[in-house]
Design a protein around this motif. Structure first.
Motif, PDB file in Angstrom:
ATOM      1  N   LEU A  96       0.881  -1.354   0.015  1.00  0.00           N
ATOM      2  CA  LEU A  96       0.037   0.300   0.061  1.00  0.00           C
ATOM      3  C   LEU A  96       0.848   1.659   0.031  1.00  0.00           C
ATOM      4  O   LEU A  96       0.372   1.981  -1.103  1.00  0.00           O
ATOM      5  N   PRO A  97       1.476   1.437   1.046  1.00  0.00           N
ATOM      6  CA  PRO A  97       2.737   2.601   0.589  1.00  0.00           C
ATOM      7  C   PRO A  97       3.142   2.933  -0.838  1.00  0.00           C
ATOM      8  O   PRO A  97       3.775   3.982  -0.990  1.00  0.00           O
ATOM      9  N   LEU A  98       3.328   2.121  -1.422  1.00  0.00           N
ATOM     10  CA  LEU A  98       4.048   2.321  -2.711  1.00  0.00           C
ATOM     11  C   LEU A  98       3.659   2.483  -3.731  1.00  0.00           C
ATOM     12  O   LEU A  98       3.726   3.258  -4.084  1.00  0.00           O
ATOM     13  N   TYR A  99       1.665   2.023  -3.897  1.00  0.00           N
ATOM     14  CA  TYR A  99       0.783   2.364  -4.742  1.00  0.00           C
ATOM     15  C   TYR A  99       0.291   3.313  -4.509  1.00  0.00           C
ATOM     16  O   TYR A  99       0.199   4.725  -4.901  1.00  0.00           O
ATOM     17  N   TYR A 100       0.371   4.079  -2.761  1.00  0.00           N
ATOM     18  CA  TYR A 100       0.193   5.502  -2.984  1.00  0.00           C
ATOM     19  C   TYR A 100       1.255   6.299  -3.205  1.00  0.00           C
ATOM     20  O   TYR A 100       0.987   7.593  -3.817  1.00  0.00           O
ATOM     21  N   ARG A 101       2.720   6.285  -2.911  1.00  0.00           N
ATOM     22  CA  ARG A 101       4.098   6.905  -3.031  1.00  0.00           C
ATOM     23  C   ARG A 101       4.000   7.570  -4.359  1.00  0.00           C
ATOM     24  O   ARG A 101       4.075   8.442  -5.567  1.00  0.00           O
ATOM     25  N   MET A 102       3.339   6.635  -5.349  1.00  0.00           N
ATOM     26  CA  MET A 102       3.518   6.784  -6.756  1.00  0.00           C
ATOM     27  C   MET A 102       2.199   7.041  -7.138  1.00  0.00           C
ATOM     28  O   MET A 102       1.796   7.314  -8.484  1.00  0.00           O
ATOM     29  N   ASN A 103       1.143   7.319  -6.836  1.00  0.00           N
ATOM     30  CA  ASN A 103      -0.387   8.305  -6.558  1.00  0.00           C
ATOM     31  C   ASN A 103      -0.739   7.371  -8.075  1.00  0.00           C
ATOM     32  O   ASN A 103      -1.371   8.057  -8.952  1.00  0.00           O
ATOM     33  N   LEU A 104      -1.144   5.852  -8.069  1.00  0.00           N
ATOM     34  CA  LEU A 104      -1.801   4.553  -9.291  1.00  0.00           C
ATOM     35  C   LEU A 104      -3.028   4.966  -9.331  1.00  0.00           C
ATOM     36  O   LEU A 104      -3.713   4.731  -7.768  1.00  0.00           O
ATOM     37  N   THR A 105      -3.792   4.649 -10.161  1.00  0.00           N
ATOM     38  CA  THR A 105      -4.576   4.606 -10.574  1.00  0.00           C
ATOM     39  C   THR A 105      -5.524   2.743 -11.046  1.00  0.00           C
ATOM     40  O   THR A 105      -6.006   2.105  -9.935  1.00  0.00           O
ATOM     41  N   SER A 106      -4.330   2.700 -11.387  1.00  0.00           N
ATOM     42  CA  SER A 106      -4.424   0.253 -11.233  1.00  0.00           C
ATOM     43  C   SER A 106      -2.895   0.070 -11.354  1.00  0.00           C
ATOM     44  O   SER A 106      -2.213   0.963 -11.853  1.00  0.00           O
ATOM     45  N   LEU A 356     -16.077  -7.028 -11.006  1.00  0.00           N
ATOM     46  CA  LEU A 356     -16.721  -6.123 -12.232  1.00  0.00           C
ATOM     47  C   LEU A 356     -16.291  -4.939 -12.931  1.00  0.00           C
ATOM     48  O   LEU A 356     -15.855  -4.524 -14.023  1.00  0.00           O
ATOM     49  N   THR A 357     -16.996  -4.339 -11.759  1.00  0.00           N
ATOM     50  CA  THR A 357     -16.116  -3.120 -12.142  1.00  0.00           C
ATOM     51  C   THR A 357     -14.489  -2.266 -11.992  1.00  0.00           C
ATOM     52  O   THR A 357     -14.081  -2.265 -12.756  1.00  0.00           O
ATOM     53  N   ALA A 358     -13.844  -4.153 -11.010  1.00  0.00           N
ATOM     54  CA  ALA A 358     -12.111  -3.474 -11.537  1.00  0.00           C
ATOM     55  C   ALA A 358     -12.152  -4.502 -12.686  1.00  0.00           C
ATOM     56  O   ALA A 358     -11.035  -3.750 -12.889  1.00  0.00           O
ATOM     57  N   LEU A 359     -12.298  -5.508 -13.174  1.00  0.00           N
ATOM     58  CA  LEU A 359     -11.930  -5.478 -14.749  1.00  0.00           C
ATOM     59  C   LEU A 359     -12.258  -4.448 -15.136  1.00  0.00           C
ATOM     60  O   LEU A 359     -11.294  -4.313 -16.216  1.00  0.00           O
ATOM     61  N   THR A 360     -12.979  -4.103 -15.467  1.00  0.00           N
ATOM     62  CA  THR A 360     -13.781  -2.529 -16.214  1.00  0.00           C
ATOM     63  C   THR A 360     -12.620  -1.429 -16.028  1.00  0.00           C
ATOM     64  O   THR A 360     -12.078  -0.993 -17.235  1.00  0.00           O
ATOM     65  N   THR A 361     -12.566  -1.501 -14.886  1.00  0.00           N
ATOM     66  CA  THR A 361     -11.988  -0.468 -14.974  1.00  0.00           C
ATOM     67  C   THR A 361     -10.020  -0.988 -15.436  1.00  0.00           C
ATOM     68  O   THR A 361      -9.458   0.233 -15.550  1.00  0.00           O
ATOM     69  N   SER A 362      -9.356  -1.416 -14.818  1.00  0.00           N
ATOM     70  CA  SER A 362      -8.173  -2.322 -15.545  1.00  0.00           C
ATOM     71  C   SER A 362      -8.315  -2.156 -17.320  1.00  0.00           C
ATOM     72  O   SER A 362      -6.997  -2.050 -17.366  1.00  0.00           O
ATOM     73  N   PHE A 363      -9.182  -2.856 -17.609  1.00  0.00           N
ATOM     74  CA  PHE A 363      -9.382  -2.673 -19.033  1.00  0.00           C
ATOM     75  C   PHE A 363      -9.164  -1.076 -19.529  1.00  0.00           C
ATOM     76  O   PHE A 363      -7.679  -0.901 -19.997  1.00  0.00           O
ATOM     77  N   CYS A 364      -9.644  -0.293 -18.717  1.00  0.00           N
ATOM     78  CA  CYS A 364      -9.889   1.461 -19.414  1.00  0.00           C
ATOM     79  C   CYS A 364      -8.875   1.457 -19.229  1.00  0.00           C
ATOM     80  O   CYS A 364      -8.363   2.420 -19.861  1.00  0.00           O
ATOM     81  N   VAL A 365      -8.013   1.727 -17.921  1.00  0.00           N
ATOM     82  CA  VAL A 365      -6.885   2.295 -17.756  1.00  0.00           C
ATOM     83  C   VAL A 365      -5.945   1.664 -17.810  1.00  0.00           C
ATOM     84  O   VAL A 365      -4.532   2.122 -19.147  1.00  0.00           O
ATOM     85  N   ASP A 366      -6.131   0.016 -18.562  1.00  0.00           N
ATOM     86  CA  ASP A 366      -4.305  -0.799 -18.537  1.00  0.00           C
ATOM     87  C   ASP A 366      -4.179  -1.037 -19.989  1.00  0.00           C
ATOM     88  O   ASP A 366      -3.258  -0.840 -20.439  1.00  0.00           O
ATOM     89  N   PHE A 367      -5.670  -0.777 -20.971  1.00  0.00           N
ATOM     90  CA  PHE A 367      -5.221  -1.126 -22.190  1.00  0.00           C
ATOM     91  C   PHE A 367      -5.894   0.600 -22.697  1.00  0.00           C
ATOM     92  O   PHE A 367      -5.358  -0.187 -24.707  1.00  0.00           O
ATOM     93  N   LEU A 368      -6.571   0.965 -22.444  1.00  0.00           N
ATOM     94  CA  LEU A 368      -7.031   1.852 -23.290  1.00  0.00           C
ATOM     95  C   LEU A 368      -6.983   3.713 -22.905  1.00  0.00           C
ATOM     96  O   LEU A 368      -7.249   4.826 -23.380  1.00  0.00           O
ATOM     97  N   GLY A 369      -5.621   3.418 -21.628  1.00  0.00           N
ATOM     98  CA  GLY A 369      -4.860   4.580 -21.071  1.00  0.00           C
ATOM     99  C   GLY A 369      -6.681   5.534 -21.084  1.00  0.00           C
ATOM    100  O   GLY A 369      -6.099   6.684 -21.211  1.00  0.00           O
ATOM    101  N   MET A 370      -7.354   5.163 -19.902  1.00  0.00           N
ATOM    102  CA  MET A 370      -8.476   6.481 -19.866  1.00  0.00           C
ATOM    103  C   MET A 370      -7.862   7.528 -19.062  1.00  0.00           C
ATOM    104  O   MET A 370      -8.994   8.234 -17.774  1.00  0.00           O
ATOM    105  N   ASN A 371      -6.754   6.541 -17.899  1.00  0.00           N
ATOM    106  CA  ASN A 371      -6.150   7.425 -16.947  1.00  0.00           C
ATOM    107  C   ASN A 371      -5.450   8.389 -16.991  1.00  0.00           C
ATOM    108  O   ASN A 371      -4.603   9.363 -16.653  1.00  0.00           O
ATOM    109  N   LYS A 372      -5.077   8.738 -18.559  1.00  0.00           N
ATOM    110  CA  LYS A 372      -4.347  10.119 -18.789  1.00  0.00           C
ATOM    111  C   LYS A 372      -5.658  10.310 -19.375  1.00  0.00           C
ATOM    112  O   LYS A 372      -6.432  10.444 -19.560  1.00  0.00           O
TER     113      LYS A 372
END
Length: 502
Positions: A96-106, A356-372
């Motif tokens: 968790l400290p690693l994820y927060y330090r990097m401010n990750l969505t995925s 189902l929400t997490a799968l949608t998030t991961s695909f949208c962020v990791d493969f469609l780049g929606m966090n950009k």
């Protein structure tokens, strides 16, 4: 209990969830809300709601059912739970400290920054496969109960029952995403916990036992053995196998899984996220004691009343997963039956809606780049997210149909078997990223390593009689899988002067 009454209960239950979904998603259906709930979640709500997500219908039905399984399982599952607790603490203090330090969505964005593009896509793809299989298996368990005790009465085919279940989940998750899930999972966890305690009360009442008497009865029964130190080579229940497996299954299935970590990342600070994990860990351990107690009471009740383990409709063999619903719905009164359905429905759908929400998030962020920013602000971004949500719902549908054809006697065993093979490479990838700082990877070869590792692991597990003097693997197989992946990554790496630290 009347199937019509059970059906009416389900309709009313989902009516409440859909009403909550519309209330929480009103004026806030953008991707930021869907992915991380605007990073404004309350830690105590997340901690409580995560219980329902982590336990699922598998814990609710399959864990009690395994207590009296022919293999002599008893309370051995608690050894695994103790390992889970250690795994949760490691997640809270290391990941968790690693994820927060990097401010990750995925959380898989860490792999991209640390190891490279192909490693990142591999990690994200492994999650999509792992979580789809795991969540579909969990949902399958509640669908077979709904089919057997409700929809068979009306001649509804199994595939239609699956479609109805997924359609209901989609209806209250597609718009609000994580913001909705945090509220609905809190409500569903409350129903789950309530149903556990009420079930114990109703069974004790049927057995004419007070709660203290029930405790003594369980303690003196043949079901209460927790720790197993016999037959290290051939026993799947040996303490070290279950405990070590519990630690690493938790790190992989929770700490390296977008589903549960997404909820942790929706809080404002790392302190709140850690309070959530520590609180969740304590509740998780205690509740599993009660689930095992329910299992012992079910078998004591079955023995007293001459109830046998129900037979699977397809294989004709005893299926321990069905003992709890059989007793609750056919041998107790109406109120305990409704309480059982409440708990089962809450446990299973709290897990599946979150996944189902997490799968949608991961695909949208990791493969469609929606966090950009440039992609998130496009007019069709929300529409694309809705399409992805539908596609994963349909994918789960097909996976459940396939799982149904496999006829596994215990869903809990199947879930951890799947996890051992699918989450192992994630364990190896993150271990390499965290602990190997002075070597650079041949990034394009990483997908190959992550494919070969589970194959080698499978060959090892199926040939232990020749290779390891008959040693029988249990859930610790995930550690072997992770180790093979780690060694494979070392082989395709080379020493570099650049030190990467996060």
């Amino acid at each position: 209990m009347s199937p019509t009454l059970l059906l009416c209960f389900l309709v009313g239950y989902f009516g409440v969830l859909i009403a909550i979904a519309f209330a929480t998603s009103k004026n806030s259906s953008d991707n930021s809300t869907f992915f991380l709930a605007n990073k404004n979640s309350k830690w105590y709500l997340v901690a409580f709601g995560m219980i329902g997500t982590a336990l699922s219908g598998v814990t609710f039905i399959s864990v009690p059912g395994e207590v009296g399984a022919p293999a002599g399982n008893q309370f051995q599952y608690f050894q695994f739970v103790l390992g889970n607790a250690v795994g949760f603490i490691i997640i809270a203090t290391v990941l968790l400290p690693l994820y927060y330090r990097m401010n990750l969505t995925s959380i898989y964005s860490y792999i991209e920054q640390r190891l490279g593009y192909y490693s990142y896509k591999t990690a994200a793809f492994i999650f999509l496969v792992s979580r789809t299989l795991g969540s579909a298996t969990r949902l399958y368990l509640v669908v077979i109960v709904l089919q057997r005790f409700i929809f068979d009465t009306y001649g509804v085919p199994f595939w239609v029952t699956v479609l109805i279940s997924l359609g209901l989940i989609w209806s209250y998750t597609f718009k609000g995403g994580l913001k909705t899930i945090i509220i609905t999972d809190t409500l569903q966890t409350f129903f789950l916990v309530l149903s556990v305690f009420l079930t114990i009360y109703f069974i004790c009442d049927s057995l004419s036992l007070s709660i203290p008497q029930a405790f003594e009865t369980i303690k003196s029964s043949s079901y209460s053995k927790i720790f197993f130190f016999e037959d290290f080579l051939t026993s799947k229940f040996y303490f070290s196998k279950q405990f070590i497996g519990g630690v690493f299954v938790t790190i992989a299935m929770t700490g390296l899984d977008q589903d549960l970590m997404q909820k942790n990342l929706s809080m404002k600070t790392i302190g709140e996220a850690q309070k959530n994990m520590f609180t969740f860990t304590g509740i998780f351990v205690v509740l599993n004691i009660f689930f095992l107690s329910v299992g012992a009471l079910l078998y004591i009740f079955a023995t007293k009343n001459g109830i046998e383990i129900p037979l699977d409709h397809i294989t004709g063999k005893p299926r321990t997963d069905l003992l709890f619903p059989e007793i609750a719905l056919n041998h107790l009164t109406t109120i305990p039956a409704i309480v059982f359905m409440l708990g089962l429905t809450a446990a299973t759908f709290a897990t599946t809606d979150s996944a189902l929400t997490a799968l949608t998030t991961s695909f949208c962020v990791d493969f469609l780049g929606m966090n950009k920013k440039e992609n998130a602000e496009k007019k069709d971004a929300v529409k694309k997210r809705h399409i992805v949500h539908v596609v994963f719902s349909l994918l789960m549908f097909f996976v459940i149909i396939i799982i149904n054809s496999l006829n596994s006697s215990s869903v809990v065993s199947l879930i951890f078997l799947i996890a051992s093979y699918t989450y192992g490479p994630l364990l190896g990838l993150y271990s390499f990223g965290l602990f190997v700082k002075s070597r650079g990877l041949h990034d394009k070869l990483v997908p190959l390593v992550c494919i070969v590792s589970p194959i080698l692991c499978y060959l090892l597990a199926t040939n232990t009689e020749k290779l390891l003097d008959g040693y029988v693997f249990s859930v610790e197989l995930i550690l072997i899988n992770g180790f093979i992946t780690f060694m494979g990554l070392l082989l395709i790496s080379k020493k570099t002067d650049q030190q990467t630290r996060f």
